[in-house]
Design a protein around this motif. Structure first.
Motif, mmCIF file in Angstrom:
data_model
loop_
_atom_site.group_PDB
_atom_site.id
_atom_site.type_symbol
_atom_site.label_atom_id
_atom_site.label_comp_id
_atom_site.label_asym_id
_atom_site.label_seq_id
_atom_site.Cartn_x
_atom_site.Cartn_y
_atom_site.Cartn_z
ATOM 1 N N ARG A 275 66.600 63.607 62.298
ATOM 2 C CA ARG A 275 65.278 63.634 61.666
ATOM 3 C C ARG A 275 64.170 64.075 62.624
ATOM 4 N N THR A 276 64.543 64.519 63.820
ATOM 5 C CA THR A 276 63.562 64.980 64.803
ATOM 6 C C THR A 276 63.368 66.489 64.690
ATOM 7 N N PHE A 277 62.125 66.919 64.520
ATOM 8 C CA PHE A 277 61.845 68.353 64.461
ATOM 9 C C PHE A 277 61.931 68.929 65.865
ATOM 10 N N LYS A 278 62.659 70.036 66.013
ATOM 11 C CA LYS A 278 62.866 70.641 67.325
ATOM 12 C C LYS A 278 62.342 72.079 67.314
ATOM 13 N N LYS A 279 61.314 72.302 68.131
ATOM 14 C CA LYS A 279 60.643 73.602 68.153
ATOM 15 C C LYS A 279 61.592 74.717 68.592
ATOM 16 N N ASP A 280 62.484 74.400 69.558
ATOM 17 C CA ASP A 280 63.404 75.431 70.034
ATOM 18 C C ASP A 280 64.375 75.855 68.941
ATOM 19 N N HIS A 281 64.736 74.919 68.037
ATOM 20 C CA HIS A 281 65.580 75.273 66.883
ATOM 21 C C HIS A 281 64.843 76.247 65.971
ATOM 22 N N LEU A 282 63.558 75.982 65.751
ATOM 23 C CA LEU A 282 62.744 76.840 64.895
ATOM 24 C C LEU A 282 62.692 78.257 65.451
ATOM 25 N N ILE A 283 62.415 78.359 66.756
ATOM 26 C CA ILE A 283 62.322 79.684 67.381
ATOM 27 C C ILE A 283 63.660 80.411 67.308
ATOM 28 N N GLU A 284 64.733 79.665 67.575
ATOM 29 C CA GLU A 284 66.060 80.285 67.534
ATOM 30 C C GLU A 284 66.398 80.783 66.132
ATOM 31 N N ALA A 285 66.052 79.997 65.106
ATOM 32 C CA ALA A 285 66.335 80.402 63.727
ATOM 33 C C ALA A 285 65.598 81.685 63.366
ATOM 34 N N LEU A 286 64.348 81.780 63.804
ATOM 35 C CA LEU A 286 63.534 82.940 63.449
ATOM 36 C C LEU A 286 63.899 84.184 64.246
ATOM 37 N N THR A 287 64.701 84.021 65.304
ATOM 38 C CA THR A 287 65.115 85.169 66.110
ATOM 39 C C THR A 287 66.607 85.451 66.008
#
Length: 514
Positions: A275-287
């Motif tokens: 349930r923790t939002f992870k910014k690095d996951h977001l960046i990786e998904a978008l790239t």
């Protein structure tokens, strides 16, 4: 909890320590969700096949059955407008020009706006309870459609329908990854997704029955919306009571079964819950190229399906069939969709080739569309032939289903998966929004512009499938070379980090299916 207590002696005997490289590469409990950590073993466990089959059957009974029934209900609820289009709603409400097309488009424009918030919510709330609320809400909205007497009123209720229905498919992708092993997910995603075909069969039959209503205080299409809405409300309440939120919260299962249900998905290596939002996951998904590949598959498949679905009755009726015949002929299309989806799953099981199977099922769509554009319905034989062409045009639907199952199997990390799912359904909603708009009123009933647009979609779909296959095979070969060089983290047998919420790019022992 650092170990797993199991009462079954057979399972105790089958417990194995990880091999020597894995002993040096143990899981870090600090990176595991606290609910998962209570049930996650520090050593991998081989669950006997008989016990694994028993667990899968229990999960199917509680989770798969609900996903199938819910998606069927959503599909039939969403398809009511297509059936209502030839039951008098257009003339009764006074729709003009492209107004009917906008009644489908507004649903997906709403989904386009709310998809990211929905996926954020889905990963942070009890998922079964949230699904229950959404079903009840869309049932209320659907029933209210019967009271609409203007275009504005219909746009409002259809937009609200999109808001509440937008939770359904993303929730199912997440549920498939939580409850099922990777080799089980393709079939499970297909089982609930083929309810698009089942709703054609049942929806066509029910619409035929409702079409027979010619007297009374309500029109036949009003009875259609009201009946489906009430059924949805009752069913939604049932889902909240019957369906568990996750293996860890499933009060309907014993503690031993809950631990084993968690353990059986360890080798998915896609994580289970966080349930923790992870910014690095977001960046990786978008790239990540594969995320955009799945999104483009969604766009190029939903653009044709939404238009063909919304104008299904109008197109079939233009071949020279009556209203009642058109309602019944829609059932045949449903059987064909089921055949296509089950056939694609069977081929994937036999060959393990997801993307090549998609490619094969696109070919009939090219053929059917070209014939619809070039053959005129001037004889009975040609009318029947064009009807068959219309059916086979929807063969490409298997690509949409298989791509969804690949998201659940190939994208790891909770935040990354939620972004990937949201991106997929944003493109899905864009395709669904545009689809009805390419069917221009002045271009009917042959709709050359719409079918030419569809051919363009199929061409792009082929390019995306080939590109995605090249990318995924290349990633696997890189990791296989690393494993062969003795890099412990790249060993595909290394399951130590399966529950640590690592992304597929960060977890080198992860292997992609393609």
């Amino acid at each position: 909890m650092s170990g797993l207590e199991v009462a079954d002696p057979e399972i105790v005997q089958s417990r194995r320590s990880l091999d020597e490289p894995m002993e040096k590469d143990r899981q870090n409990y600090d990176n595991i969700d606290h609910e998962v950590a209570k049930y996650a073993s520090d050593t991998a466990i081989d669950i006997p096949q008989e016990k694994n089959d028993e667990l899968r059957r229990k999960i199917d009974k509680r989770v798969l059955v609900i996903m199938i029934a819910t998606y069927f209900l959503q599909a039939i609820d969403k398809g009511t407008m297509s059936f209502a289009s030839i039951m008098g709603i257009i003339s009764d409400v006074g729709l003009k020009g492209q107004e009917y097309s906008w009644l489908t488009t507004c649903i997906y424009l709403t989904i386009l706006v709310v998809e990211y918030p929905q996926n954020w919510i889905i990963t942070r709330v009890p998922i079964a309870k949230y699904l229950s609320f959404s079903i009840v809400a869309w049932g209320v909205v659907l029933a209210c459609t019967a009271a609409c007497n203007s275009f504005v009123g219909l746009v409002i209720v259809r937009s609200l329908l999109g808001l509440f229905e937008s939770a359904c498919q993303p929730a199912f992708v997440v549920l498939s990854a939580i409850w099922y092993r990777r080799e089980e997910q393709t079939a499970r995603v297909t089982y609930w997704y083929m309810m698009n075909g089942a709703q054609q069969v049942v929806g066509g039959l029910l619409a035929y029955c409702f079409s027979l209503i010619s007297t009374g205080p309500l029109k036949s299409w009003q009875w259609l919306f009201m009946s489906y809405g009430i059924i949805s409300v009752i069913y939604g309440i049932f889902v909240g009571w019957y369906m568990p939120d996750s293996p860890m919260r499933a009060k309907c299962f014993s503690e031993e079964d809950k631990r084993l249900m968690v353990e059986r998905v360890r080798d998915n290596q896609t994580g289970l819950q966080n349930r923790t939002f992870k910014k690095d996951h977001l960046i990786e998904a978008l790239t990540d190229p594969q995320v955009w590949g799945y999104a483009l598959i969604a766009l190029t498949t939903t653009l044709p399906t939404s238009g063909l679905g919304a104008f299904q009755g109008i197109i079939i009726k233009s071949f020279g069939f009556t209203t009642l015949q058109t309602q019944l002929l829609a059932m045949v299309l449903g059987f064909y969709i089921i055949f296509v989806l089950l056939g694609s799953v069977w081929i994937v099981k036999r060959t393990s080739q997801n993307l090549l199977t998609m490619l094969g099922f696109v070919i009939p769509s090219f053929v059917g569309t070209i014939l619809l554009m070039t053959v005129t319905p001037d004889t009975l034989a040609r009318k029947v032939g064009l009807l068959i062409c219309y059916y086979i045009t929807l063969s490409f639907w298997s690509a949409q289903t298989l791509a969804l199952s690949m998201i659940s199997r190939n994208v790891a990390g909770t935040t990354k998966k939620s972004v990937a799912v949201a991106t997929n359904f944003i493109f899905w909603s864009v395709g669904n929004s545009i689809g009805p708009q390419v069917f221009l009123g002045w271009d009917g009933p042959r709709y050359f512009i719409a079918f030419a647009t569809h051919l363009g979609c199929y061409c792009l779909l082929v390019i995306v499938i080939l590109g995605l296959r090249f990318y995924l095979t290349r990633q696997n070969k890189k990791r296989d070379r690393m494993a062969a060089e003795g890099i412990i983290e790249a060993d595909p047998k290394n399951l130590a980090h399966g529950f640590e919420d690592l992304t597929d790019l960060k977890n080198l022992s992860f292997r992609y299916v393609y």
